[in-house]
Scaffold this motif. Structure first.
Motif, PDB file in Angstrom:
ATOM      1  N   ALA A   1       0.828  -1.203   0.000  1.00 13.11           N
ATOM      2  CA  ALA A   1       0.000   0.000   0.000  1.00 13.11           C
ATOM      3  C   ALA A   1       0.865   1.258   0.000  1.00 13.11           C
ATOM      4  O   ALA A   1       0.546   2.257  -0.663  1.00 13.11           O
ATOM      5  CB  ALA A   1      -0.922  -0.007   1.214  1.00 13.11           C
ATOM      6  N   THR A   2       1.982   1.206   0.718  1.00 13.84           N
ATOM      7  CA  THR A   2       2.910   2.337   0.776  1.00 13.84           C
ATOM      8  C   THR A   2       3.529   2.614  -0.594  1.00 13.84           C
ATOM      9  O   THR A   2       3.535   3.756  -1.068  1.00 13.84           O
ATOM     10  CB  THR A   2       4.025   2.044   1.790  1.00 13.84           C
ATOM     11  OG1 THR A   2       3.451   1.882   3.087  1.00 13.84           O
ATOM     12  CG2 THR A   2       5.054   3.158   1.822  1.00 13.84           C
TER      13      THR A   2
ATOM     14  N   ALA B   1       0.910   3.883  -3.063  1.00 15.05           N
ATOM     15  CA  ALA B   1       0.582   5.287  -2.817  1.00 15.05           C
ATOM     16  C   ALA B   1       1.689   6.190  -3.358  1.00 15.05           C
ATOM     17  O   ALA B   1       1.414   7.230  -3.967  1.00 15.05           O
ATOM     18  CB  ALA B   1       0.393   5.517  -1.319  1.00 15.05           C
TER      19      ALA B   1
ATOM     20  N   GLY C   1       1.254   6.305  -7.004  1.00 19.06           N
ATOM     21  CA  GLY C   1      -0.056   6.746  -7.472  1.00 19.06           C
ATOM     22  C   GLY C   1      -0.839   5.698  -8.219  1.00 19.06           C
ATOM     23  O   GLY C   1      -1.592   6.014  -9.145  1.00 19.06           O
TER      24      GLY C   1
ATOM     25  N   PRO D   1      -3.692   2.561  -7.862  1.00 22.26           N
ATOM     26  CA  PRO D   1      -4.692   1.960  -6.967  1.00 22.26           C
ATOM     27  C   PRO D   1      -4.261   0.572  -6.509  1.00 22.26           C
ATOM     28  O   PRO D   1      -3.584  -0.157  -7.245  1.00 22.26           O
ATOM     29  CB  PRO D   1      -5.956   1.893  -7.824  1.00 22.26           C
ATOM     30  CG  PRO D   1      -5.765   2.951  -8.863  1.00 22.26           C
ATOM     31  CD  PRO D   1      -4.291   2.972  -9.149  1.00 22.26           C
ATOM     32  N   CYS D   2      -4.673   0.192  -5.296  1.00 19.48           N
ATOM     33  CA  CYS D   2      -4.167  -1.034  -4.684  1.00 19.48           C
ATOM     34  C   CYS D   2      -5.265  -1.789  -3.949  1.00 19.48           C
ATOM     35  O   CYS D   2      -6.062  -1.183  -3.219  1.00 19.48           O
ATOM     36  CB  CYS D   2      -3.057  -0.656  -3.706  1.00 19.48           C
ATOM     37  SG  CYS D   2      -2.377  -2.007  -2.749  1.00 19.48           S
TER      38      CYS D   2
ATOM     39  N   LEU E   1      -3.446   4.322   4.040  1.00 22.59           N
ATOM     40  CA  LEU E   1      -2.589   4.530   2.872  1.00 22.59           C
ATOM     41  C   LEU E   1      -3.367   4.488   1.556  1.00 22.59           C
ATOM     42  O   LEU E   1      -2.783   4.651   0.486  1.00 22.59           O
ATOM     43  CB  LEU E   1      -1.485   3.463   2.851  1.00 22.59           C
ATOM     44  CG  LEU E   1      -0.409   3.636   3.931  1.00 22.59           C
ATOM     45  CD1 LEU E   1       0.342   2.331   4.155  1.00 22.59           C
ATOM     46  CD2 LEU E   1       0.558   4.756   3.561  1.00 22.59           C
ATOM     47  N   GLY E   2      -4.677   4.261   1.641  1.00 25.97           N
ATOM     48  CA  GLY E   2      -5.526   4.312   0.453  1.00 25.97           C
ATOM     49  C   GLY E   2      -5.823   2.983  -0.186  1.00 25.97           C
ATOM     50  O   GLY E   2      -6.478   2.922  -1.232  1.00 25.97           O
ATOM     51  N   ALA E   3      -5.363   1.871   0.422  1.00 23.89           N
ATOM     52  CA  ALA E   3      -5.607   0.552  -0.155  1.00 23.89           C
ATOM     53  C   ALA E   3      -7.002   0.047   0.215  1.00 23.89           C
ATOM     54  O   ALA E   3      -7.527   0.363   1.282  1.00 23.89           O
ATOM     55  CB  ALA E   3      -4.562  -0.439   0.330  1.00 23.89           C
TER      56      ALA E   3
END
Length: 400
Positions: A137-138, A141, A144, A146-147, A169-171
Motif C-alpha cells: 500500500a505504501t 501510494a 499513485g 490503486p491497490c 494509505l488508500g488501499a
C-alpha cells in the motif's frame, strides 16, 4: 538537492546480480503451474523484469528509493547484552528499521517500480502478518497506483493495526473467510482475482508462487545479504560462523542467505514456525512437509494423509503458511541450509528476551530466528548474524 542520478553508487549496496541467473528452477523445484489465462501475463512480466533489472535507469531509480525512501542501508547492530546471555557474539540485521517496519518494503518498492514501467493500472497483493500489505500500500501510494490487498479474516483480526494502516494509505482491504482465513487463503483469493483480472499487476510478497516471482522477490531482497556481508567484514574483519532467519514463505531468509551462499564456511539456519510442535499443528513446512505442486510452484508443502495441502498453525501470522520457497527447498535438499521448527512458546520467550535485553521489540516472526540462534549457539563463542526481519508493534496488543 540530491537526485537519482547524483547518488554515488558506493553509498548503497545493490541487490545481488547472481540472483538473476535463476530462470524458474532451483534444482527440481520451482516452475510455473498456472491456468492458461495467466501464462501470457507472467511470461510478459518475466521478460520485462529481466530487461528492466539490467538497465541503468531502473537501477538508479531503485537505488535512489532504497536510500532516500526506505532508509537503506539498514544497520548491522552488535547486540551486546543478548550476546552475553547466549555466550556467542550476535549481530542483528535491523530490517525492522526500514520504512514501514520490515524487510517487505525492499520487494514492494522494486516490484511497484516494475509495475510503473509496465504501465499497470492496479496493484493487487496478499498479506498474512500485514507487513507486506502495508509495504505494498505504501509503494502503491508513492507511485499513485490503486491497490487492493487480500487478507484472511483471522489474520485481519489479529493484525488489526496493520489493516488500519493499509486503509489509511488508500488501499482497499479485502478479507476472505475461506479455509482457515489465514495467509494461504489470502493467496488463493488474490490468485482467483488475478485469474479474473489478468491485466492487474499481482505483487506477490514472498519467494513463493510461479516463475518469475521467486526470482524477482529473491533479487529485490538480496540487498539484505549483500549489505550484511559488507558490514560484518567491516566491523569484524571476517565472515560469521553462522547466519539465521525465520522462514515462512522465505523472502527475508533468502535475502540474508543470498549474500553467503558461496561461502562454505558460513553455516545457514532457517527457523520455521513450529507451532505446537507436532504435525497438524505446525507451519514447519521443510520439517514436516513433502514435495508437491502448491499455488503455482513445485516445492515442499504440508499435506494431509491423502496428499492434499493442509492447514498450518503458527503464533506468527507471517509464518502461518503451508508452502515454502522453491529455493529454500533446494537449499534444504542439498544441505546448504538447515531448517528447524521453533515452537510458539520458544518464539514468545525470545520476543520478551530481546525486548528486555536490548530494548528492541521484534516481530513474532523474527523472534523465531532469535530463539533458534539462542538455542544452537549457547556458550559456543561463535560469531553470528540474525536477520531481524520486522518490528513488533503489530504484536504488542495481541493476547498470547
Amino acid at each position: 538537492m540530491e537526485t537519482i542520478t547524483n547518488i554515488r553508487e558506493r553509498e548503497i549496496v545493490r541487490p545481488n546480480e547472481s540472483m538473476l541467473k535463476y530462470n524458474g528452477r532451483y534444482g527440481e523445484y520451482g516452475g510455473a503451474y498456472i491456468p492458461d489465462v495467466l501464462a501470457k501475463p507472467l511470461e510478459k512480466l518475466a521478460s520485462e523484469f529481466e530487461k528492466l533489472a539490467r538497465t541503468s535507469t531502473f537501477q538508479h531509480e531503485l537505488i535512489y528509493l532504497l536510500k532516500q525512501y526506505v532508509g537503506r542501508p539498514s544497520p548491522l547492530y552488535r547486540a551486546s547484552r543478548l550476546s552475553e546471555y547466549i555466550g556467542s557474539t550476535i549481530y542483528l540485521k535491523r530490517e525492522d528499521l526500514n520504512h514501514t517496519g520490515a524487510h517487505k518494503i525492499n520487494n514492494t518498492i522494486g516490484q511497484v517500480l516494475v509495475a510503473k514501467h509496465m504501465g499497470a493500472k492496479e496493484i493487487i497483493a496478499e498479506t498474512g502478518a500485514g507487513q507486506h500489505g502495508v509495504a505494498t500500500a505504501t509503494a502503491a501510494a508513492l507511485m499513485g497506483i490503486p491497490c487492493k490487498v487480500f487478507m484472511g479474516a483471522k489474520d485481519a483480526e489479529r493484525q488489526a493495526l496493520n489493516v488500519r494502516r493499509m486503509k489509511l494509505l488508500g488501499a482497499e482491504v479485502i478479507t476472505t473467510t475461506m479455509g482457515t482465513a489465514t495467509l494461504k487463503d489470502a493467496v488463493d483469493a488474490a490468485l482467483m482475482y488475478y485469474v479474473d483480472h489478468p491485466d492487474s499487476f499481482y505483487l506477490l510478497g514472498s519467494q513463493v508462487g510461479p516463475h518469475p516471482y521467486p526470482k524477482m522477490v529473491g533479487y529485490f531482497q538480496s540487498v539484505i545479504g549483500n549489505e550484511a556481508r559488507e558490514q560484518i567484514l567491516d566491523q569484524e574483519g571476517r565472515l560469521p560462523n553462522s547466519i539465521f532467519a525465520c522462514a515462512g514463505g522465505g523472502s527475508n531468509a533468502i535475502g540474508l542467505f543470498s549474500g553467503f551462499l558461496e561461502d562454505a564456511e558460513v553455516e545457514i539456519f532457517g527457523a520455521e514456525g513450529g507451532g505446537l510442535g507436532k504435525p497438524g499443528y505446525t507451519a514447519a513446512t521443510l520439517s514436516y512437509g513433502k514435495p508437491g505442486v502448491f499455488q503455482g510452484t513445485y516445492s515442499y508443502c504440508l499435506v494431509d494423509e491423502n496428499g492434499n495441502p493442509c492447514e498450518s498453525h503458527s503464533v506468527a501470522a507471517g509464518l502461518d503458511y503451508p508452502g515454502i520457497s522453491p529455493q529454500h527447498a533446494y537449499l534444504k535438499d542439498t544441505g546448504r541450509a538447515k531448517y528447524f521448527p521453533v515452537s510458539d512458546d520458544e518464539a514468545l520467550k525470545a520476543f520478551e528476551l530481546l525486548s528486555q535485553l536490548e530494548g528492541i521489540i521484534p516481530a513474532i516472526e523474527s523472534s523465531h530466528a532469535v530463539a533458534l540462534a539462542a538455542k544452537l549457539l549457547k556458550n559456543k563463542k561463535q560469531l553470528a548474524i540474525v536477520n531481524l526481519s520486522g518490528r513488533g508493534d503489530k504484536d504488542v496488543e495481541r493476547e498470547f
